[in-house]
Scaffold this motif. Sequence first.
Motif, mmCIF file in Angstrom:
data_model
loop_
_atom_site.group_PDB
_atom_site.id
_atom_site.type_symbol
_atom_site.label_atom_id
_atom_site.label_comp_id
_atom_site.label_asym_id
_atom_site.label_seq_id
_atom_site.Cartn_x
_atom_site.Cartn_y
_atom_site.Cartn_z
ATOM 1 N N ASP A 104 0.791 -1.221 0.000
ATOM 2 C CA ASP A 104 0.000 0.000 0.000
ATOM 3 C C ASP A 104 0.830 1.281 0.000
ATOM 4 N N ILE A 105 2.072 1.231 0.433
ATOM 5 C CA ILE A 105 2.859 2.461 0.579
ATOM 6 C C ILE A 105 3.939 2.533 -0.497
ATOM 7 N N LYS A 106 3.989 3.686 -1.166
ATOM 8 C CA LYS A 106 5.014 3.963 -2.179
ATOM 9 C C LYS A 106 5.866 5.131 -1.702
ATOM 10 N N GLU A 107 7.157 5.043 -1.984
ATOM 11 C CA GLU A 107 8.058 6.129 -1.638
ATOM 12 C C GLU A 107 8.622 6.735 -2.910
ATOM 13 N N ASN A 108 8.574 8.056 -2.989
ATOM 14 C CA ASN A 108 9.066 8.791 -4.149
ATOM 15 C C ASN A 108 10.178 9.734 -3.723
ATOM 16 N N LYS A 109 11.268 9.708 -4.478
ATOM 17 C CA LYS A 109 12.385 10.631 -4.286
ATOM 18 C C LYS A 109 12.294 11.632 -5.424
ATOM 19 N N LEU A 110 11.838 12.843 -5.109
ATOM 20 C CA LEU A 110 11.526 13.857 -6.108
ATOM 21 C C LEU A 110 12.634 14.917 -6.132
ATOM 22 N N TRP A 111 13.124 15.236 -7.342
ATOM 23 C CA TRP A 111 14.147 16.277 -7.464
ATOM 24 C C TRP A 111 13.578 17.599 -6.975
ATOM 25 N N TYR A 112 14.369 18.299 -6.158
ATOM 26 C CA TYR A 112 14.007 19.653 -5.718
ATOM 27 C C TYR A 112 14.960 20.661 -6.358
ATOM 28 N N LYS A 113 16.247 20.567 -6.047
ATOM 29 C CA LYS A 113 17.235 21.469 -6.646
ATOM 30 C C LYS A 113 18.521 20.700 -6.897
ATOM 31 N N GLU A 114 19.108 20.958 -8.074
ATOM 32 C CA GLU A 114 20.354 20.302 -8.450
ATOM 33 C C GLU A 114 21.499 21.295 -8.325
ATOM 34 N N HIS A 115 22.626 20.837 -7.802
ATOM 35 C CA HIS A 115 23.836 21.653 -7.627
ATOM 36 C C HIS A 115 23.551 22.929 -6.833
ATOM 37 N N LEU A 116 22.820 22.771 -5.751
ATOM 38 C CA LEU A 116 22.470 23.875 -4.859
ATOM 39 C C LEU A 116 23.655 24.152 -3.935
ATOM 40 N N VAL A 117 24.079 25.408 -3.879
ATOM 41 C CA VAL A 117 25.168 25.800 -2.986
ATOM 42 C C VAL A 117 24.555 26.615 -1.849
ATOM 43 N N PHE A 118 24.764 26.149 -0.635
ATOM 44 C CA PHE A 118 24.323 26.870 0.560
ATOM 45 C C PHE A 118 25.452 27.835 0.909
ATOM 46 N N ASN A 119 25.503 28.986 0.207
ATOM 47 C CA ASN A 119 26.676 29.854 0.220
ATOM 48 C C ASN A 119 26.762 30.797 1.418
ATOM 49 N N GLU A 120 25.856 30.687 2.368
ATOM 50 C CA GLU A 120 25.920 31.479 3.590
ATOM 51 C C GLU A 120 26.007 30.527 4.782
ATOM 52 N N ALA A 121 26.859 30.852 5.724
ATOM 53 C CA ALA A 121 26.935 30.050 6.940
ATOM 54 C C ALA A 121 25.695 30.333 7.789
ATOM 55 N N GLY A 122 25.179 29.299 8.427
ATOM 56 C CA GLY A 122 24.027 29.477 9.307
ATOM 57 C C GLY A 122 22.930 28.480 9.005
ATOM 58 N N GLU A 123 21.750 28.767 9.554
ATOM 59 C CA GLU A 123 20.621 27.844 9.430
ATOM 60 C C GLU A 123 19.715 28.224 8.254
ATOM 61 N N TYR A 124 19.449 27.233 7.433
ATOM 62 C CA TYR A 124 18.507 27.355 6.319
ATOM 63 C C TYR A 124 17.215 26.652 6.728
ATOM 64 N N SER A 125 16.123 27.033 6.099
ATOM 65 C CA SER A 125 14.897 26.260 6.298
ATOM 66 C C SER A 125 14.228 26.039 4.945
ATOM 67 N N ILE A 126 13.673 24.852 4.813
ATOM 68 C CA ILE A 126 12.891 24.510 3.624
ATOM 69 C C ILE A 126 11.487 24.183 4.104
ATOM 70 N N SER A 127 10.515 24.948 3.619
ATOM 71 C CA SER A 127 9.105 24.716 3.955
ATOM 72 C C SER A 127 8.396 24.167 2.733
ATOM 73 N N ILE A 128 7.535 23.174 2.966
ATOM 74 C CA ILE A 128 6.816 22.518 1.874
ATOM 75 C C ILE A 128 5.338 22.463 2.229
ATOM 76 N N LYS A 129 4.505 22.866 1.268
ATOM 77 C CA LYS A 129 3.059 22.669 1.428
ATOM 78 C C LYS A 129 2.484 22.232 0.091
ATOM 79 N N HIS A 130 1.365 21.551 0.157
ATOM 80 C CA HIS A 130 0.753 21.098 -1.086
ATOM 81 C C HIS A 130 -0.127 22.198 -1.658
ATOM 82 N N ALA A 131 -0.334 22.139 -2.955
ATOM 83 C CA ALA A 131 -1.165 23.119 -3.659
ATOM 84 C C ALA A 131 -2.113 22.379 -4.603
#
Length: 160
Positions: A104-131
């Motif tokens: 019953d359960i499927k797992e999907n690995k979905l591309w978000y960003k390729e070759h993303l550089v986190f070029n600032e030191a510190g904490e990042y956040s990624i928020s996701i909501k459905h539309a």
Amino acid sequence: MRFLIVLCLSLLCCSCSDNSVYDNYKTVSGQWSSKEPLTFKISGLDTIQPYNAFINLRNTSDYNFSNLFLITELQYPNGKKVTDTLEYPMAYPDGTYMGDGFGDIKENKLWYKEHLVFNEAGEYSISIKHAMRQNGSVAGLETLKGITEVGVRIEKPTSK
């Protein structure tokens, strides 16, 4: 006995070659509310190294759509925000769900960003909501059934 030794060595080799630097899931209990984004805090990443970012998603047969629309927001430590609207196919034309897993359960690995550089030191956040919305409807769905977990995975790119 030889089979067990080979199996153990295989598992050790697979786990040692993991290129993940961040992998976290949030559980969605029954229905995913469009008003409550899932937020992932990420810190301690190299500011020069490029990474690949993925959205991991687990769904059940209660998911009634062949695609998925997500709105993501990547917030940098300095306050800058990058918002994306993303669409992913979730089922083949015959209605069979995409993804890995049995039953019953499927797992999907979905591309978000390729070759993303986190070029600032510190904490990042990624928020996701459905539309998501029903065909022909202007208003979005307030709750989405069939999604059990949503995750974010950050990996070092593999060299070819």
